[in-house]
Design a protein around this motif. Structure first.
Motif, PDB file in Angstrom:
ATOM      1  N   LEU A 236       0.834  -1.202   0.000  1.00 20.82           N
ATOM      2  CA  LEU A 236       0.000   0.000   0.000  1.00 20.82           C
ATOM      3  C   LEU A 236       0.870   1.254   0.000  1.00 20.82           C
ATOM      4  N   TYR A 237       1.928   1.220   0.815  1.00 18.29           N
ATOM      5  CA  TYR A 237       2.864   2.345   0.885  1.00 18.29           C
ATOM      6  C   TYR A 237       3.578   2.546  -0.447  1.00 18.29           C
ATOM      7  N   LEU A 238       4.029   1.443  -1.055  1.00 25.67           N
ATOM      8  CA  LEU A 238       4.737   1.531  -2.325  1.00 25.67           C
ATOM      9  C   LEU A 238       3.843   2.104  -3.420  1.00 25.67           C
ATOM     10  N   ALA A 239       2.590   1.643  -3.487  1.00 24.75           N
ATOM     11  CA  ALA A 239       1.662   2.180  -4.485  1.00 24.75           C
ATOM     12  C   ALA A 239       1.466   3.678  -4.288  1.00 24.75           C
ATOM     13  N   GLY A 240       1.375   4.098  -3.030  1.00 25.90           N
ATOM     14  CA  GLY A 240       1.218   5.517  -2.742  1.00 25.90           C
ATOM     15  C   GLY A 240       2.434   6.328  -3.151  1.00 25.90           C
ATOM     16  N   GLN A 241       3.614   5.773  -2.966  1.00 29.12           N
ATOM     17  CA  GLN A 241       4.837   6.473  -3.355  1.00 29.12           C
ATOM     18  C   GLN A 241       4.948   6.655  -4.860  1.00 29.12           C
ATOM     19  N   LEU A 242       4.484   5.673  -5.608  1.00 30.26           N
ATOM     20  CA  LEU A 242       4.650   5.699  -7.057  1.00 30.26           C
ATOM     21  C   LEU A 242       3.564   6.487  -7.772  1.00 30.26           C
ATOM     22  N   SER A 243       2.419   6.648  -7.140  1.00 28.18           N
ATOM     23  CA  SER A 243       1.272   7.280  -7.788  1.00 28.18           C
ATOM     24  C   SER A 243       1.281   8.798  -7.633  1.00 28.18           C
ATOM     25  N   GLU A 244       0.829   9.488  -8.669  1.00 28.23           N
ATOM     26  CA  GLU A 244       0.681  10.945  -8.621  1.00 28.23           C
ATOM     27  C   GLU A 244      -0.719  11.364  -8.183  1.00 28.23           C
ATOM     28  N   GLY A 245      -1.581  10.403  -7.931  1.00 27.40           N
ATOM     29  CA  GLY A 245      -2.953  10.711  -7.505  1.00 27.40           C
ATOM     30  C   GLY A 245      -3.820   9.498  -7.669  1.00 27.40           C
ATOM     31  N   ASN A 246      -5.042   9.527  -7.133  1.00 28.85           N
ATOM     32  CA  ASN A 246      -5.870   8.320  -7.151  1.00 28.85           C
ATOM     33  C   ASN A 246      -6.373   7.945  -8.542  1.00 28.85           C
ATOM     34  N   GLY A 247      -6.183   8.802  -9.528  1.00 26.38           N
ATOM     35  CA  GLY A 247      -6.569   8.460 -10.894  1.00 26.38           C
ATOM     36  C   GLY A 247      -5.395   8.094 -11.776  1.00 26.38           C
ATOM     37  N   ASP A 249      -3.265   5.922 -13.629  1.00 30.20           N
ATOM     38  CA  ASP A 249      -3.356   4.516 -14.024  1.00 30.20           C
ATOM     39  C   ASP A 249      -2.009   3.934 -14.432  1.00 30.20           C
ATOM     40  N   ARG A 250      -0.919   4.632 -14.149  1.00 31.27           N
ATOM     41  CA  ARG A 250       0.397   4.010 -14.300  1.00 31.27           C
ATOM     42  C   ARG A 250       0.641   3.018 -13.171  1.00 31.27           C
ATOM     43  N   VAL A 251      -0.104   3.150 -12.088  1.00 39.60           N
ATOM     44  CA  VAL A 251      -0.045   2.221 -10.965  1.00 39.60           C
ATOM     45  C   VAL A 251      -1.329   1.405 -10.940  1.00 39.60           C
ATOM     46  N   ILE A 252      -1.193   0.093 -11.047  1.00 35.49           N
ATOM     47  CA  ILE A 252      -2.340  -0.809 -10.996  1.00 35.49           C
ATOM     48  C   ILE A 252      -2.320  -1.497  -9.641  1.00 35.49           C
ATOM     49  N   ARG A 253      -3.369  -1.306  -8.884  1.00 34.68           N
ATOM     50  CA  ARG A 253      -3.455  -1.884  -7.537  1.00 34.68           C
ATOM     51  C   ARG A 253      -4.153  -3.238  -7.585  1.00 34.68           C
ATOM     52  N   LEU A 254      -3.608  -4.191  -6.823  1.00 36.00           N
ATOM     53  CA  LEU A 254      -4.142  -5.552  -6.774  1.00 36.00           C
ATOM     54  C   LEU A 254      -4.586  -5.896  -5.360  1.00 36.00           C
ATOM     55  N   SER A 255      -5.621  -6.730  -5.242  1.00 34.83           N
ATOM     56  CA  SER A 255      -6.028  -7.251  -3.938  1.00 34.83           C
ATOM     57  C   SER A 255      -6.741  -8.583  -4.112  1.00 34.83           C
ATOM     58  N   ASN A 256      -6.591  -9.454  -3.133  1.00 34.44           N
ATOM     59  CA  ASN A 256      -7.441 -10.644  -3.082  1.00 34.44           C
ATOM     60  C   ASN A 256      -8.187 -10.700  -1.755  1.00 34.44           C
ATOM     61  N   THR A 257      -8.318  -9.534  -1.098  1.00 34.99           N
ATOM     62  CA  THR A 257      -9.057  -9.464   0.163  1.00 34.99           C
ATOM     63  C   THR A 257     -10.200  -8.455   0.133  1.00 34.99           C
ATOM     64  N   ARG A 258     -10.206  -7.566  -0.848  1.00 32.18           N
ATOM     65  CA  ARG A 258     -11.231  -6.521  -0.850  1.00 32.18           C
ATOM     66  C   ARG A 258     -11.507  -6.012  -2.259  1.00 32.18           C
ATOM     67  N   LYS A 259     -12.644  -5.372  -2.398  1.00 29.86           N
ATOM     68  CA  LYS A 259     -13.043  -4.769  -3.663  1.00 29.86           C
ATOM     69  C   LYS A 259     -12.339  -3.437  -3.833  1.00 29.86           C
ATOM     70  N   LEU A 260     -11.793  -3.203  -5.031  1.00 29.64           N
ATOM     71  CA  LEU A 260     -11.104  -1.953  -5.338  1.00 29.64           C
ATOM     72  C   LEU A 260     -11.823  -1.264  -6.498  1.00 29.64           C
ATOM     73  N   THR A 261     -12.405  -0.147  -6.232  1.00 26.14           N
ATOM     74  CA  THR A 261     -13.186   0.536  -7.277  1.00 26.14           C
ATOM     75  C   THR A 261     -12.857   2.018  -7.352  1.00 26.14           C
ATOM     76  N   GLY A 262     -11.636   2.402  -6.999  1.00 27.35           N
ATOM     77  CA  GLY A 262     -11.248   3.806  -7.032  1.00 27.35           C
ATOM     78  C   GLY A 262     -11.141   4.340  -8.441  1.00 27.35           C
ATOM     79  N   ALA A 263     -10.643   5.570  -8.544  1.00 28.37           N
ATOM     80  CA  ALA A 263     -10.618   6.262  -9.828  1.00 28.37           C
ATOM     81  C   ALA A 263      -9.525   5.751 -10.756  1.00 28.37           C
ATOM     82  N   GLY A 264      -8.584   4.978 -10.219  1.00 23.79           N
ATOM     83  CA  GLY A 264      -7.473   4.504 -11.037  1.00 23.79           C
ATOM     84  C   GLY A 264      -7.754   3.171 -11.701  1.00 23.79           C
TER      85      GLY A 264
END
Length: 470
Positions: A236-247, A249-264
């Motif tokens: 989570l920290y790494l994704a935040g460091q690499l992203s310029e904002g919640n939209g 899409d150069r950063v693709i977030r993955l999860s197998n514990t929760r639904k992810l439906t943000g702007a990215g």
């Protein structure tokens, strides 16, 4: 082979002459360098000398005079728990230290790429668990799509041993923390971080150093796309460091514990369904539940990572789905060995740490669990509460009694694989799964996790033959 660039006419020392070291020497020679090789093992030196390489004891005084660089094999420590004396001597002499991964990234791109319609792409996958399955699954997807691709790194061939990629070719790399920690060049086009759990802590002086080694692939490399599992705090920290904002899409977030439906751009798996969301809207959905090569939530996470990488390459969801369905799985990773009278036998010898074993235990019901071996740093506390599906444990290893006392399930000390499989098979009932998921290294009894898995397979086959009267 990838000829190493930048050392033509120079002396380059190579320490460690296993698979990666010997290939590095060949690739250096192909690029016009003069490799100077050393390994403490006389047989390894003999092999190198038989190929015409010069061997010189790099621990001797003055060994690094006139040497441009030292190339170190992954298993040789360069900092923690303490530097190998040869590495320290190179550093004292001001000689740069690198590895075959660094040589690969500085050498793979050539002027020929300017003539290609599509430049080759490099995809690098790191993380604690799931790396091998993710890269093998991605390779399977690419082969199914008819794309030129090669698999290398910590799996398959050494990185410098592959063929130079052609027009539009793709190289898929599995990289361990040992490899990312030292490489002086790390420039993948797409980088994947699967997850993080305690492992190799002595080599990295704790979790912080371990995470830092993984993080280098992203911080040093600056990939065009970063695919990050965010189910642990570090991801989570790494994704935040690499992203310029919640939209972004150069950063693709993955999860197998929760639904992810943000702007990215998000890919997640829940209750056996993989979903892709972009800009808050669902772009695709795949039912993974019947895919026999991908059992359990941990494999669904691997599917998410491979799916996201394939989407970055422009492959269509339906094509990816077809490949996921036909993926046969890897040996020693949730590998189904057989089924007799309703009892399934599964080999997950690669579950060498607590986290990977816990995930394997969550993938099946009514488990007869074969576990044990050489405990890793951190003990077995991470297994507390993870064995709810376990009917009984059968413990192997030289310290089986001590291992068994730390488990919160009924456990029988078996010591050997032969006895563990025989007892589990004798007591198993229809609907049970006899699962090898050791939660420990193999080196107290076996040379590798592969040898341990092969012994499990042999013992299972013996039991199956006995039950069938063969």
């Amino acid at each position: 082979m990838i000829p190493v660039r930048g050392y033509k006419g120079a002396n380059v020392a190579v320490l460690g002459l296993g698979r990666s070291g010997l290939v590095a020497a060949r690739a250096l020679s192909a690029g016009g360098a003069n490799p100077i090789c050393w390994d403490d093992n006389p047989a390894a030196r003999e092999t190198a000398e038989s190929e015409g390489f010069t061997c010189r004891d790099l621990s001797k005084q003055g060994a690094f005079e006139g040497v441009a660089a030292l190339i170190v094999s992954p298993g040789i420590p360069h900092l923690y728990p303490k530097p190998n004396p040869v590495v320290r001597a190179a550093l004292e002499a001001g000689v740069p230290v690198d590895n075959d991964i660094g040589l690969f990234f500085r050498s793979v791109a050539t002027p020929q790429w300017d003539n290609y319609e599509q430049p080759p792409r490099i995809i690098a996958v790191t993380g604690s668990n799931g790396k091998s399955t993710t890269v093998a699954l991605l390779q399977h997807i690419l082969e199914s799509a008819g794309r030129e691709s090669q698999l290398a790194g910590n799996i398959g061939r050494g990185v410098l041993d592959i063929d130079p990629p052609g027009d539009g070719g793709i190289v898929v790399l599995e990289l361990s923390s040992y490899q990312t920690d030292l490489a002086r060049a790390l420039t993948p086009d797409i980088a994947v971080f699967t997850n993080l759990s305690p492992d190799h802590l002595d080599r990295h002086a704790g979790m912080g150093g371990y995470f830092a080694a993984k993080r280098r692939l992203f911080a040093e490399g600056g990939p065009d796309r970063a695919i990050i599992g965010i189910d642990e705090e570090e991801g989570l920290y790494l994704a935040g460091q690499l992203s310029e904002g919640n939209g972004d899409d150069r950063v693709i977030r993955l999860s197998n514990t929760r639904k992810l439906t943000g702007a990215g751009w998000n890919v997640f798996a829940r209750k056996g369904f993989l979903s892709e969301y972009r800009k808050g809207k669902q772009a695709a959905s795949i039912d993974l539940r019947a895919f026999t090569g991908l059992p359990g939530a941990h494999n669904h996470q691997n599917a998410c990572a491979a799916y996201a990488a394939a989407r970055c390459l422009g492959l269509a969801p339906r094509l990816i789905e077809g490949a996921l369905e036909t993926y046969p799985g890897l040996p020693h990773r949730s590998q189904i060995i057989g089924d007799a009278k309703g009892v399934r036998y599964v080999n997950d010898s690669k579950a060498t740490n607590v986290d990977s074993a816990a995930k394997a235990l969550g993938a099946f019901k009514k488990i007869r669990w074969i576990c044990g071996g050489l405990e890793k740093d951190g003990g077995l506390d991470g297994l507390k509460g993870a064995a709810g599906n376990v009917t009984k444990a059968y413990v192997i290893g030289r310290e089986a009694a001590q291992f068994a006392m730390q488990l919160d399930v009924e456990a029988e000390v078996c010591t050997t694989m032969e006895r563990a499989v025989a007892k589990a098979a004798a007591e198993a009932e229809a609907g049970d799964t006899v699962l090898l998921a050791p939660a420990a290294a193999s080196f107290d009894q076996y040379d590798s996790f592969e040898k341990r898995g092969e012994d499990f397979i042999a013992q299972v086959e013996k039991q199956l033959n006995a039950k069938s009267g063969a």
